[in-house]
Design a protein around this motif. Structure first.
Motif, PDB file in Angstrom:
ATOM      1  N   GLU A  10      -3.570  33.261  13.877  1.00  0.00           N
ATOM      2  CA  GLU A  10      -2.613  32.176  14.038  1.00  0.00           C
ATOM      3  C   GLU A  10      -1.845  32.374  15.324  1.00  0.00           C
ATOM      4  OE1 GLU A  10      -0.318  31.543  10.509  1.00  0.00           O
ATOM      5  OE2 GLU A  10      -2.119  31.251   9.294  1.00  0.00           O
ATOM      6  N   ARG A  13       0.670  27.179  17.831  1.00  0.00           N
ATOM      7  CA  ARG A  13       0.264  25.823  17.432  1.00  0.00           C
ATOM      8  C   ARG A  13      -1.055  25.777  16.692  1.00  0.00           C
ATOM      9  NH1 ARG A  13      -0.287  22.486  22.654  1.00  0.00           N
ATOM     10  NH2 ARG A  13      -1.347  24.380  23.313  1.00  0.00           N
ATOM     11  N   LEU A  14      -1.788  26.890  16.688  1.00  0.00           N
ATOM     12  CA  LEU A  14      -3.163  26.859  16.215  1.00  0.00           C
ATOM     13  C   LEU A  14      -3.431  27.831  15.084  1.00  0.00           C
ATOM     14  CD1 LEU A  14      -4.933  26.885  19.695  1.00  0.00           C
ATOM     15  CD2 LEU A  14      -4.316  24.887  18.297  1.00  0.00           C
ATOM     16  N   ARG A  15      -4.500  27.509  14.384  1.00  0.00           N
ATOM     17  CA  ARG A  15      -5.050  28.401  13.360  1.00  0.00           C
ATOM     18  C   ARG A  15      -6.535  28.532  13.682  1.00  0.00           C
ATOM     19  NH1 ARG A  15      -4.444  29.890   7.770  1.00  0.00           N
ATOM     20  NH2 ARG A  15      -6.408  29.567   6.673  1.00  0.00           N
ATOM     21  N   THR A  72      -8.110  24.890  14.591  1.00  0.00           N
ATOM     22  CA  THR A  72      -7.430  23.767  13.962  1.00  0.00           C
ATOM     23  C   THR A  72      -5.950  23.790  14.337  1.00  0.00           C
ATOM     24  OG1 THR A  72      -6.893  24.969  11.928  1.00  0.00           O
ATOM     25  CG2 THR A  72      -9.020  23.832  11.993  1.00  0.00           C
ATOM     26  N   GLU A  73      -5.313  22.639  14.230  1.00  0.00           N
ATOM     27  CA  GLU A  73      -3.869  22.582  14.434  1.00  0.00           C
ATOM     28  C   GLU A  73      -3.187  23.272  13.256  1.00  0.00           C
ATOM     29  OE1 GLU A  73      -2.480  18.784  16.918  1.00  0.00           O
ATOM     30  OE2 GLU A  73      -3.365  18.295  14.964  1.00  0.00           O
ATOM     31  N   ARG A  78      -5.938  19.468  11.675  1.00  0.00           N
ATOM     32  CA  ARG A  78      -6.952  18.720  12.425  1.00  0.00           C
ATOM     33  C   ARG A  78      -7.834  19.695  13.199  1.00  0.00           C
ATOM     34  NH1 ARG A  78      -6.513  15.467  17.877  1.00  0.00           N
ATOM     35  NH2 ARG A  78      -4.775  16.897  18.167  1.00  0.00           N
ATOM     36  N   LEU A  80      -9.896  20.910  16.174  1.00  0.00           N
ATOM     37  CA  LEU A  80      -9.855  20.641  17.605  1.00  0.00           C
ATOM     38  C   LEU A  80     -11.114  21.109  18.325  1.00  0.00           C
ATOM     39  CD1 LEU A  80      -6.214  21.940  18.134  1.00  0.00           C
ATOM     40  CD2 LEU A  80      -6.951  19.562  17.806  1.00  0.00           C
ATOM     41  N   ALA A 104      -8.802  16.733  22.328  1.00  0.00           N
ATOM     42  CA  ALA A 104      -7.989  17.950  22.291  1.00  0.00           C
ATOM     43  C   ALA A 104      -7.867  18.622  23.663  1.00  0.00           C
ATOM     44  CB  ALA A 104      -8.596  18.933  21.294  1.00  0.00           C
ATOM     45  N   GLN A 107      -4.450  20.037  26.797  1.00  0.00           N
ATOM     46  CA  GLN A 107      -3.189  20.287  26.098  1.00  0.00           C
ATOM     47  C   GLN A 107      -2.896  21.778  25.927  1.00  0.00           C
ATOM     48  OE1 GLN A 107      -2.823  17.545  22.626  1.00  0.00           O
ATOM     49  NE2 GLN A 107      -4.767  16.739  23.396  1.00  0.00           N
ATOM     50  N   PHE A 109      -4.813  23.974  24.434  1.00  0.00           N
ATOM     51  CA  PHE A 109      -5.382  24.557  23.221  1.00  0.00           C
ATOM     52  C   PHE A 109      -6.449  25.609  23.535  1.00  0.00           C
ATOM     53  CE2 PHE A 109      -4.341  20.243  21.234  1.00  0.00           C
ATOM     54  CZ  PHE A 109      -3.154  20.697  20.677  1.00  0.00           C
ATOM     55  N   GLU A 112      -4.692  28.830  24.571  1.00  0.00           N
ATOM     56  CA  GLU A 112      -4.029  29.469  23.433  1.00  0.00           C
ATOM     57  C   GLU A 112      -5.042  30.110  22.483  1.00  0.00           C
ATOM     58  OE1 GLU A 112      -0.879  28.039  19.984  1.00  0.00           O
ATOM     59  OE2 GLU A 112      -0.942  26.942  21.887  1.00  0.00           O
TER      60      GLU A 112
END
Length: 179
Positions: A10, A13-15, A72-73, A78, A80, A104, A107, A109, A112
């Motif tokens: 984690e 913002r993400l998992r 995912t978010e 969601r 990504l 996606a 941004q 992602f 990260e």
């Protein structure tokens, strides 16, 4: 013999979670798209081939003890894209790999998720360095490698016959200390 449990990572913002059949719509959307597969040096796949790629990503964990996560978010779940460490049979070494669905991109992602995967490679797998390999024309991936603090350490021709730069990616904590 049982497969090792796939850890969940984690970030803010993400998992990064174990890939599963529920993630297939994202794999299908990416791999059947000309835009998505062009950046990975291929052509669009069939829906069946996209399913086989998801199955390979799931199986990689059992065979190597590491692999690709579904990204995912953290809020909402969601899907990504995907990110992780990959080392298929016949490939010379592991590498960081990632892809994002078009909506996606741009941004942060990929940066990260990649930092989380790189940290896992160093801290949990003992890889040093964590690498990524990229073709000359994959400019978005080259920009990401630069954001991650990557540096070219070699140029090699890989088993698929394509020449690629090999980037060493620093541990995220060390990269932030150097910045």
């Amino acid at each position: 013999m049982t497969a090792p449990a796939i850890p969940v990572l984690e970030t803010g913002r993400l998992r990064l979670e174990p890939p599963a059949a529920a993630h297939f719509p994202a794999w299908r959307a990416f791999y059947t798209s000309a835009e998505g597969t062009a950046r990975r040096g291929g052509t669009p796949k069939s829906e069946r081939d996209a399913w086989m790629l998801l199955a390979a990503d799931i199986g990689h964990w059992a065979l190597r003890g590491f692999g690709i996560w579904a990204v995912t978010e953290a809020a909402g779940g969601r899907v990504l894209g995907a990110c992780g460490l990959w080392h298929p049979a016949g490939w010379p070494r592991h590498e960081l790999t990632w892809w994002l669905l078009p909506e996606a991109r741009g941004q942060g992602f990929a940066t990260e998720a990649s930092r989380a995967a790189i940290g896992f490679g160093y801290d949990r797998l003992g890889l040093d360095p964590v690498e990524t390999h990229m073709q000359d024309d994959n400019l978005p991936a080259r920009r990401l490698a630069a954001r991650l603090g990557g540096r070219v350490i070699a140029r090699e021709t890989f088993p698929d016959g394509r020449a690629r730069d090999v980037f060493a990616l620093p541990h995220p904590a060390r990269a932030e200390d150097a910045a």
